[in-house]
Design an enzyme around this catalytic site. Structure first.
Site, PDB file in Angstrom:
ATOM      1  N   ARG A 107      15.896 -23.639  10.353  1.00 41.40           N
ATOM      2  CA  ARG A 107      14.593 -23.850   9.681  1.00 41.40           C
ATOM      3  C   ARG A 107      13.406 -23.341  10.497  1.00 41.40           C
ATOM      4  NH1 ARG A 107      17.146 -28.587   8.147  1.00 41.40           N
ATOM      5  NH2 ARG A 107      17.799 -28.489   5.968  1.00 41.40           N
ATOM      6  N   GLU A 131      -2.318 -13.596   0.198  1.00 40.10           N
ATOM      7  CA  GLU A 131      -2.585 -12.441  -0.661  1.00 40.10           C
ATOM      8  C   GLU A 131      -3.005 -12.824  -2.084  1.00 40.10           C
ATOM      9  OE1 GLU A 131       0.068  -9.168   0.241  1.00 40.10           O
ATOM     10  OE2 GLU A 131      -0.400  -8.220  -1.665  1.00 40.10           O
ATOM     11  N   ARG A 177      -6.645  -9.735   0.721  1.00 41.85           N
ATOM     12  CA  ARG A 177      -5.485  -9.093   1.375  1.00 41.85           C
ATOM     13  C   ARG A 177      -4.920  -7.968   0.509  1.00 41.85           C
ATOM     14  NH1 ARG A 177      -0.676 -11.963   4.965  1.00 41.85           N
ATOM     15  NH2 ARG A 177       0.280 -10.004   5.604  1.00 41.85           N
ATOM     16  N   GLU A 186      -1.764   4.306   8.095  1.00 41.48           N
ATOM     17  CA  GLU A 186      -2.252   2.926   7.918  1.00 41.48           C
ATOM     18  C   GLU A 186      -3.617   2.755   8.602  1.00 41.48           C
ATOM     19  OE1 GLU A 186      -0.738   0.973   5.884  1.00 41.48           O
ATOM     20  OE2 GLU A 186       1.390   1.526   5.927  1.00 41.48           O
ATOM     21  N   HIS A 234       7.329   6.072   5.531  1.00 40.44           N
ATOM     22  CA  HIS A 234       6.400   5.244   4.759  1.00 40.44           C
ATOM     23  C   HIS A 234       4.977   5.826   4.788  1.00 40.44           C
ATOM     24  CE1 HIS A 234       4.566   1.683   3.097  1.00 40.44           C
ATOM     25  NE2 HIS A 234       3.792   1.563   4.159  1.00 40.44           N
ATOM     26  N   HIS A 246      -0.832   2.280  -1.646  1.00 40.86           N
ATOM     27  CA  HIS A 246       0.556   1.825  -1.625  1.00 40.86           C
ATOM     28  C   HIS A 246       1.183   1.694  -3.005  1.00 40.86           C
ATOM     29  CE1 HIS A 246      -0.238   1.133   2.552  1.00 40.86           C
ATOM     30  NE2 HIS A 246       0.976   0.655   2.759  1.00 40.86           N
ATOM     31  N   LYS A 259       4.066 -11.529   7.602  1.00 41.12           N
ATOM     32  CA  LYS A 259       5.088 -11.293   6.566  1.00 41.12           C
ATOM     33  C   LYS A 259       6.370 -10.881   7.263  1.00 41.12           C
ATOM     34  CE  LYS A 259       2.274  -9.604   2.676  1.00 41.12           C
ATOM     35  NZ  LYS A 259       2.024  -8.429   1.815  1.00 41.12           N
ATOM     36  N   ASN A 278      -3.315  -2.896   0.120  1.00 40.75           N
ATOM     37  CA  ASN A 278      -2.377  -2.138  -0.714  1.00 40.75           C
ATOM     38  C   ASN A 278      -2.958  -0.817  -1.196  1.00 40.75           C
ATOM     39  OD1 ASN A 278      -0.362  -4.099  -0.568  1.00 40.75           O
ATOM     40  ND2 ASN A 278      -1.373  -5.315  -2.145  1.00 40.75           N
ATOM     41  N   HIS A 327       4.307   3.690  -2.760  1.00 36.90           N
ATOM     42  CA  HIS A 327       5.644   3.080  -2.806  1.00 36.90           C
ATOM     43  C   HIS A 327       6.522   3.745  -3.858  1.00 36.90           C
ATOM     44  CE1 HIS A 327       4.588  -0.963  -0.709  1.00 36.90           C
ATOM     45  NE2 HIS A 327       5.227  -0.156   0.100  1.00 36.90           N
ATOM     46  N   LYS A 374      -6.853  -5.450  10.179  1.00 35.99           N
ATOM     47  CA  LYS A 374      -5.725  -6.093   9.486  1.00 35.99           C
ATOM     48  C   LYS A 374      -5.766  -7.613   9.706  1.00 35.99           C
ATOM     49  CE  LYS A 374      -1.286  -6.711   8.008  1.00 35.99           C
ATOM     50  NZ  LYS A 374       0.011  -6.182   7.717  1.00 35.99           N
TER      51      LYS A 374
HETATM   52  P1  NAD Z   1      11.040   1.528  12.450  1.00 31.13           P
HETATM   53  O1  NAD Z   1      11.066   0.168  12.982  1.00 31.13           O
HETATM   54  O2  NAD Z   1      12.255   1.998  11.724  1.00 31.13           O
HETATM   55  O3  NAD Z   1      10.737   2.545  13.642  1.00 31.13           O
HETATM   56  C1  NAD Z   1      10.727   3.923  13.405  1.00 31.13           C
HETATM   57  C2  NAD Z   1      11.671   4.673  14.352  1.00 31.13           C
HETATM   58  O4  NAD Z   1      11.073   4.739  15.640  1.00 31.13           O
HETATM   59  C3  NAD Z   1      13.018   3.996  14.546  1.00 31.13           C
HETATM   60  O5  NAD Z   1      14.004   4.997  14.636  1.00 31.13           O
HETATM   61  C4  NAD Z   1      12.866   3.320  15.902  1.00 31.13           C
HETATM   62  O6  NAD Z   1      14.102   3.154  16.552  1.00 31.13           O
HETATM   63  C5  NAD Z   1      11.998   4.290  16.631  1.00 31.13           C
HETATM   64  N1  NAD Z   1      11.180   3.739  17.712  1.00 31.13           N
HETATM   65  C6  NAD Z   1      10.484   2.587  17.698  1.00 31.13           C
HETATM   66  N2  NAD Z   1       9.723   2.490  18.799  1.00 31.13           N
HETATM   67  C7  NAD Z   1       9.958   3.597  19.529  1.00 31.13           C
HETATM   68  C8  NAD Z   1       9.436   4.085  20.757  1.00 31.13           C
HETATM   69  N3  NAD Z   1       8.472   3.426  21.417  1.00 31.13           N
HETATM   70  N4  NAD Z   1       9.901   5.265  21.224  1.00 31.13           N
HETATM   71  C9  NAD Z   1      10.832   5.973  20.514  1.00 31.13           C
HETATM   72  N5  NAD Z   1      11.329   5.584  19.331  1.00 31.13           N
HETATM   73  C10 NAD Z   1      10.896   4.404  18.847  1.00 31.13           C
HETATM   74  O7  NAD Z   1       9.837   1.771  11.431  1.00 31.13           O
HETATM   75  P2  NAD Z   1       8.272   1.451  11.423  1.00 31.13           P
HETATM   76  O8  NAD Z   1       7.649   2.638  10.843  1.00 31.13           O
HETATM   77  O9  NAD Z   1       7.768   0.928  12.712  1.00 31.13           O
HETATM   78  O10 NAD Z   1       8.186   0.237  10.388  1.00 31.13           O
HETATM   79  C11 NAD Z   1       8.599   0.369   9.051  1.00 31.13           C
HETATM   80  C12 NAD Z   1       9.014  -0.980   8.546  1.00 31.13           C
HETATM   81  O11 NAD Z   1       7.924  -1.868   8.654  1.00 31.13           O
HETATM   82  C13 NAD Z   1       9.431  -0.976   7.098  1.00 31.13           C
HETATM   83  O12 NAD Z   1      10.621  -1.699   6.953  1.00 31.13           O
HETATM   84  C14 NAD Z   1       8.293  -1.675   6.388  1.00 31.13           C
HETATM   85  O13 NAD Z   1       8.717  -2.354   5.237  1.00 31.13           O
HETATM   86  C15 NAD Z   1       7.822  -2.618   7.451  1.00 31.13           C
HETATM   87  N6  NAD Z   1       6.426  -3.050   7.295  1.00 31.13           N
HETATM   88  C16 NAD Z   1       6.163  -4.375   7.307  1.00 31.13           C
HETATM   89  C17 NAD Z   1       4.863  -4.841   7.171  1.00 31.13           C
HETATM   90  C18 NAD Z   1       4.588  -6.299   7.223  1.00 31.13           C
HETATM   91  O14 NAD Z   1       3.440  -6.713   6.962  1.00 31.13           O
HETATM   92  N7  NAD Z   1       5.537  -7.125   7.558  1.00 31.13           N
HETATM   93  C19 NAD Z   1       3.813  -3.929   7.009  1.00 31.13           C
HETATM   94  C20 NAD Z   1       4.112  -2.571   7.015  1.00 31.13           C
HETATM   95  C21 NAD Z   1       5.418  -2.151   7.159  1.00 31.13           C
HETATM   96 ZN    ZN Z   2       2.058   0.396   4.517  1.00 29.26          ZN
END
Ligand code: NAD
Ligand code: ZN
Length: 344
Positions: free
Chosen positions: A106, A218, A222, A170, A248, A229, A128, A226, A233, A208
Site C-alpha cells: 500500500r 488535473e 494542469r 516539453e 514522444h 499532446h 503521476k 496537454n 499522442h 511544471k
Molecule cells: P526513457 O526512460 O525510455 O529514456 C529514454 C532512453 O534514454 C532509454 O533508452 C534510457 O535507457 C536512456 N537513458 C536514460 N538516461 C540516460 C543517460 N543519462 N544517458 C544515456 N542514456 C540514458 O524515456 P523518457 O523519454 O525519459 O520518458 C518517457 C516516458 O515518460 C514515457 O513512458 C512517458 O509516458 C513518461 N512520462 C510520464 C510523465 C508523468 O507525468 N508521469 C510525463 C511525461 C512522460
Molecule cells: Zn509529454
C-alpha cells in the site's frame, strides 16, 4: 521538493541520513546502470544496504509483467514499509518505479533521480505514476508524489541527441503555455546540447511544479500541460502501430505545430504568433510524414484520449505565446485543416 544536486550529492546524502530507511532499492535500466549508477554510487554515502533492480530499457517494459516482477523481488528481498526505492532513469523508470513503490504494501517511499531531459523537466515531477495496458499508454497508475526529486544535469552528457531533443519539446511547451521569456530563451538556442539546455532546466521544472501545485488532480490548469499532446499522442500511437515508433517529444513537436495552427484557426491566436511558433519548432524537428494517416484513424485516437468527457475532443490551445486555455472543443473541420496544414 526538487533539489539540484551538487557534484558531491551532499543534499541526497543529507536526505538519506535524516530519514531512517531500512534498506535502499535502486531501480535502473541497462543504460542508466551503465552511465548513471556509477556516478550515484560513487557519491552516495550511506550505511544502509542497497540492492540494484535492473530492467531492460524501453517503453515496452512499462507494463504489468515488469511491475509484477519488481513486486516479487521486493517481497523476496523482504522490503518492509521503511524501505526506499530510488528511481534512477528516464520517464519509464520514474513512472514504473513510482507505480511499484506506491502500490507495494500500500505504498513505500520513493525518490526520483531523473536522467533524461524529459524526465528532469516533466515526467519525474507531478506525482503521476503508471504503466501501459494493451496498446494504451499510462492506463493504470496512481497519483503519488515522490519524497524528493534530485536533479543532476550532468547526467545528460551521455544522453543521445535524439532523446535530448525529445525532452526539449516539453521545455518549449512550458514556455508556450506559461512563460514567454522562457520560450524566447529556448528558441534562441542554435545548437541543442547539454550545455545549451542546462541553464533552462530549472525554469521548466518550476513551471511544471507550479502548475501541478495549483491543480494536482488535473481538474483545470494542469490540463494546459496537454498542449500539443492531443494530436501529438495520436501521431505517436499511429507511428507505433505502423511499426515505425517515434520519440514522444518528436510527436509532441508535430502536435504543437498542428495545435498552434488550430489555435489560430479557432480565432484564439494571432496569425503572426502562430507563424513564429511553427517556424521556431520546425528549426529543431524534422518533418514527420503523416500523409498516409487517415483522418478517421486520427479521430478514433483523438476520441479515445483520456482527457475527453462525453465523447467530445478537448484541446488545450494557445491564446498567445505564454498563455493557454483548456477544455476547448474545436470544430472537426478545423482539426482536419490543422492536420492538412502539417501534411503540406
Ligand atoms: P526513457 O526512460 O525510455 O529514456 C529514454 C532512453 O534514454 C532509454 O533508452 C534510457 O535507457 C536512456 N537513458 C536514460 N538516461 C540516460 C543517460 N543519462 N544517458 C544515456 N542514456 C540514458 O524515456 P523518457 O523519454 O525519459 O520518458 C518517457 C516516458 O515518460 C514515457 O513512458 C512517458 O509516458 C513518461 N512520462 C510520464 C510523465 C508523468 O507525468 N508521469 C510525463 C511525461 C512522460
Ligand atoms: Zn509529454
Amino acid at each position: 521538493m526538487i533539489t539540484i544536486l551538487n557534484d558531491n550529492f551532499s543534499q541526497l546524502n543529507e536526505f538519506l541520513h535524516e530519514k531512517s530507511f531500512s534498506k535502499i532499492f535502486i531501480l535502473v535500466d541497462e543504460n542508466t546502470h551503465e552511465y548513471c549508477l556509477p556516478v550515484l554510487l560513487g557519491n552516495m554515502e550511506t550505511d544502509l544496504g542497497f540492492e540494484i533492480l535492473e530492467i531492460e530499457a524501453g517503453e515496452e517494459m512499462k507494463n504489468i509483467q515488469t511491475a509484477n516482477q519488481l513486486w516479487e523481488i521486493l517481497t523476496e528481498m523482504q522490503a518492509d514499509r521503511k524501505a526506499l526505492v530510488i528511481n534512477l532513469g528516464g520517464g519509464v523508470i520514474t513512472d514504473m518505479g513510482g507505480f511499484v513503490a506506491s502500490t507495494y504494501k500500500r505504498g513505500i517511499q520513493f525518490i526520483n533521480i531523473p536522467t533524461t531531459l524529459l524526465s528532469m523537466c516533466d515526467a519525474s515531477i507531478g506525482g503521476k505514476t503508471g504503466i501501459d495496458l494493451m496498446h494504451f499508454k499510462n492506463m493504470v497508475g496512481t497519483f503519488t508524489f515522490p519524497e524528493q526529486i534530485f536533479i543532476y544535469p550532468k547526467f545528460l552528457e551521455t544522453l543521445p541527441f535524439k532523446e535530448l531533443r525529445s525532452g526539449f519539446a516539453e521545455m518549449l511547451k512550458h514556455g508556450l503555455i506559461a512563460d514567454q521569456a522562457h520560450w524566447e530563451n529556448l528558441v534562441h538556442i542554435n545548437k541543442l546540447d547539454t550545455e545549451s539546455v542546462t541553464p533552462y532546466i530549472e525554469t521548466s521544472m518550476n513551471i511544471k511544479q507550479n502548475v501541478v501545485d495549483q491543480d494536482f488532480h488535473e481538474k483545470n490548469i494542469r490540463k494546459t500541460l496537454n498542449f500539443g499532446h492531443t494530436i501529438g499522442h495520436a501521431i505517436e500511437s499511429l507511428c507505433l502501430s505502423q511499426g515505425n515508433p517515434i520519440l514522444h517529444g518528436e510527436a509532441v513537436a508535430a502536435g504543437m505545430i498542428c495545435e498552434a495552427h488550430l489555435s489560430y484557426l479557432e480565432g484564439l491566436l494571432s496569425g503572426e504568433d502562430a507563424k513564429v511558433i511553427i517556424e521556431s519548432i520546425q528549426k529543431y524537428y524534422p518533418y514527420l510524414d503523416i500523409s498516409d494517416f487517415k483522418d478517421e484513424d486520427i479521430f478514433a485516437l483523438l476520441l479515445n484520449d483520456k482527457k475527453n468527457v462525453d465523447s467530445k475532443i478537448n484541446f488545450s490551445l494557445l491564446s498567445g505565446i505564454g498563455t493557454c486555455i483548456f477544455d476547448h472543443q474545436s470544430s472537426q473541420k478545423n482539426i482536419i485543416e490543422s492536420l492538412n496544414f502539417y501534411r503540406n
